[in-house]
Design a protein around this motif. Structure first.
Motif, PDB file in Angstrom:
ATOM      1  N   UNK A 222       0.859  -1.195   0.000  1.00  0.00           N
ATOM      2  CA  UNK A 222       0.000   0.000   0.000  1.00  0.00           C
ATOM      3  C   UNK A 222       0.893   1.244   0.000  1.00  0.00           C
ATOM      4  N   UNK A 223       0.255   2.403   0.145  1.00  0.00           N
ATOM      5  CA  UNK A 223       1.023   3.658   0.174  1.00  0.00           C
ATOM      6  C   UNK A 223       2.077   3.610   1.283  1.00  0.00           C
ATOM      7  N   UNK A 224       3.231   4.174   0.982  1.00  0.00           N
ATOM      8  CA  UNK A 224       4.246   4.357   2.030  1.00  0.00           C
ATOM      9  C   UNK A 224       4.134   5.806   2.494  1.00  0.00           C
ATOM     10  N   UNK A 225       3.816   5.993   3.755  1.00  0.00           N
ATOM     11  CA  UNK A 225       3.582   7.347   4.284  1.00  0.00           C
ATOM     12  C   UNK A 225       4.852   7.872   4.968  1.00  0.00           C
ATOM     13  N   UNK A 226       5.303   7.196   5.993  1.00  0.00           N
ATOM     14  CA  UNK A 226       6.458   7.681   6.756  1.00  0.00           C
ATOM     15  C   UNK A 226       7.765   7.351   6.039  1.00  0.00           C
ATOM     16  N   UNK A 227       8.773   8.127   6.338  1.00  0.00           N
ATOM     17  CA  UNK A 227      10.091   7.854   5.754  1.00  0.00           C
ATOM     18  C   UNK A 227      10.717   6.629   6.403  1.00  0.00           C
ATOM     19  N   UNK A 228      11.690   6.011   5.723  1.00  0.00           N
ATOM     20  CA  UNK A 228      12.345   4.844   6.311  1.00  0.00           C
ATOM     21  C   UNK A 228      13.412   5.235   7.336  1.00  0.00           C
ATOM     22  N   UNK A 229      13.711   4.294   8.231  1.00  0.00           N
ATOM     23  CA  UNK A 229      14.854   4.476   9.145  1.00  0.00           C
ATOM     24  C   UNK A 229      15.965   3.573   8.639  1.00  0.00           C
ATOM     25  N   UNK A 230      17.177   4.077   8.609  1.00  0.00           N
ATOM     26  CA  UNK A 230      18.299   3.297   8.069  1.00  0.00           C
ATOM     27  C   UNK A 230      19.218   2.877   9.216  1.00  0.00           C
TER      28      UNK A 230
END
Lengths: 343, 262
Positions: A222-230
């Motif tokens: 589905x949609x990705x809303x929040x940014x990723x954590x690396x």
């Protein structure tokens, strides 16, 4: 008549924003129409801004401390960016943009980059004076990001593009190729400068930092809303289908994927070997880097904002809960305190 | 997803966005077309309402009805009984003129919500929208919807992006048009009273004055997309009644003063 009969679908209420200072002594919570400074050890209120609730002000963004710790910046739905003294809660200055502010500003050594729903990014100096302003094709709901040595700022816009501006004067350096969907989460930046960005086109993308072309794609549910954590060459993020992913940065293949109990809107927090993320229902998940669920804790309310780790305390800011700030032990087993603002 | 969303809001918002996708990604035109569709769908209800109102009007101006009014003017209970008897004799349901209005009410609320939801000017609205979109809507390509139409940002109150300002005062052109068209619609649709001292007519007059103020207040405070809907809906309402031959243009003319008898 219409207002009375309608639900809150179109209501413009915000959601909680949260941050903590580097020594983990104070948490700053933007909740409803006020900002609170809360003692992380005791959960007691240090100050609030403004003193009396102002119905014009509403927050979606996390408060942000400047690198020198002298200012707390809070972006508000009333179009203003407020600078507050972090120790006393008094206002230092404010800057008005021409539309609502949804995202927190990006703060560097000497500049503030505030995105606005008026499609523009405002570059201010630390005194709140405009240095430059640049316009994209749609509202900007994501906090921009930088890499230390590029002298640039990356601005994700809802117009399906990411813009790379000269950080000093706002000259447009590169506009990405069409990403296929809106971006509302802050990209993560890999050690080689690659940008990892989720879109409403149900994808996580890896972008080349020089020309912002798409290097790699990963399809999400589905949609990705929040940014990723690396963390350690793996990106962690969730989507609105409740899936939570761990992808290798090298080739964007999945290490693992787990199913949570509701949509995931915020960026996860990483500490040690654990990843912390909140779902849109009322639950905080603690997951190991190998993908096993270590703990899941029901908080209450709706959790839109990212959890914050302050020393050995896990802070969660649920919206619609009588206590807008909850402190837990890092393993999630012990509730340390609840912060309930006095009337 | 609750029943309201499934039956009313979901279909409305999806149709609205589907139209938007067809008409050059222009949300203003999408609202206009959507309003026309809603007017066409609810046409049988409007026609039924009009028919019932007409029959009631004929009845209230009939000699028999007037006699009952006169005869039982001091006995309200008896008056109600006799009126009901008369309705039954003539096969009139006095509530049938209200029913279509009641049915249209949720449509109006749903429309309001659908416009607000589709504009999604805040994250919670956009999250709600994402949960209400059907799979045939190419959401990724369309969102965010272009909310610009003429001088307006359809997701914001008109005064946020005014066309004309005098000093710091933004002139609310849409609000003025909403007030005017609502007043015009009420005025043209109200049948001229044939009975002196008619309480119903007095109430209609009051509504003709208060409704435009209320609608104007809503249009001023909420998104300009909704104000656009009100204006188009009012104009279409007048056109619809005109086509059915039920517009009372004479109501717009100044009334002649009746000379007092000496």
């Amino acid at each position: 008549m219409l207002s009375a009969c309608s639900s809150t679908i179109y209501a413009s209420t915000g959601w909680q924003g949260l941050t903590a200072n580097p020594d983990a002594s104070t948490a700053y919570l933007a909740a409803g129409s006020q900002v609170y400074a809360v003692d992380v050890n005791t959960g007691s209120e240090k100050w609030r801004y403004p003193q009396s609730a102002n119905s014009r002000i509403n927050f979606y963004a996390n408060p942000v401390l400047t690198l020198d710790g002298q200012q707390l910046l809070v972006a508000s739905y009333d179009s203003y960016l407020y600078s507050i003294d972090p120790s006393t809660g008094t206002q230092k200055w404010s800057y008005k943009t021409s539309n609502r502010l949804i995202a927190a500003p990006l703060v560097t050594q000497d500049m503030i980059y505030q995105p606005s729903s008026d499609h523009s990014i405002y570059a201010l100096n630390l005194s709140g004076t405009l240095v430059w302003k640049a316009k994209t094709g749609a509202p900007i709901w994501a906090t921009p990001t930088v890499t230390p040595d590029c002298g640039c700022v990356y601005v994700p816009s809802m117009d399906h593009y990411i813009y790379k501006y000269n950080a000093a004067d706002g000259t447009l350096l590169v506009k990405s190729e069409n990403l296929g969907g809106a971006v509302v989460g802050t990209p993560a930046i890999g050690t080689d400068g690659t940008l990892y960005v989720g879109t409403f086109n149900k994808e996580m993308l890896a972008l080349d930092p020089t020309n912002l072309s798409i290097k790699l794609r990963y399809s999400t549910q589905d949609w990705v809303w929040g940014g990723p954590a690396l963390y350690n060459d793996v990106i962690y993020f969730g989507d609105l289908s409740s899936s939570f992913y761990a992808l290798k940065t090298a080739d964007l293949t999945a290490n693992w994927r787990i199913q949570a109990n509701h949509s995931i809107v915020s960026t996860p927090a990483v500490s040690g070997e654990n990843i912390y993320f909140a779902t849109e229902s009322d639950t905080i998940y603690i997951v190991s880097t190998t993908g096993s669920v270590v703990n899941q804790k029901v908080i209450g309310g709706v959790v839109y904002s990212s959890p914050v780790i302050a020393g050995n305390t896990l802070l969660v800011a649920p919206t619609g809960n009588s206590s807008p700030l909850v402190a837990l032990s890092l393993d999630g087993n012990t509730q340390k305190w609840l912060f309930t603002p006095s009337k | 997803m609750n029943i309201w969303n499934t039956i009313i809001l979901g279909p409305m918002v999806n149709i609205l966005i589907w139209i938007y996708n067809l008409v050059f990604h222009n949300f203003g035109i999408a609202i206009v077309i959507f309003t026309i569709i809603i007017r066409l769908i609810t046409y049988p209800l409007t026609a039924q309402q009009l028919k019932s109102t007409k029959r009631m009007q004929e009845l209230t101006s009939s000699k028999k009805y007037q006699e009952i009014q006169k005869k039982y003017k001091d006995d309200r209970e008896k008056l109600a009984q006799e009126q009901m008897k008369l309705y039954q004799e003539l096969g009139i349901n006095p509530f049938s003129s209200c029913l279509p209005t009641i049915i249209q009410f949720p449509i109006m609320i749903g429309l309001y919500q659908a416009i607000s939801l589709a504009m999604a000017s805040a994250p919670i609205q956009l999250l709600n929208l994402s949960q209400n979109l059907y799979t045939f809507i190419p959401a990724a390509a369309l969102i965010p919807l272009n909310s610009k139409f003429l001088w307006m940002n359809l997701g914001l109150p008109e005064i946020a992006t005014p066309l004309i300002s005098i000093g710091t005062f933004a002139i609310p052109i849409l609000t003025i048009l909403v007030v005017l068209t609502t007043w015009l619609q009420s005025k043209l649709m109200t049948p001229p009273s044939t009975t002196p001292g008619d309480q119903g007519a007095a109430m209609s007059n009051m509504m003709t004055l208060s409704m435009p103020v209320l609608m104007g207040f809503i249009a001023y405070s909420l998104s300009s997309g909704l104000a656009l809907y009100f204006i188009i809906s009012n104009i279409l309402g007048i056109a619809q009644y005109a086509l059915m031959g039920n517009v009372h243009w004479s109501n717009l003319l100044p009334k002649r003063k009746v000379a007092k008898a000496k």
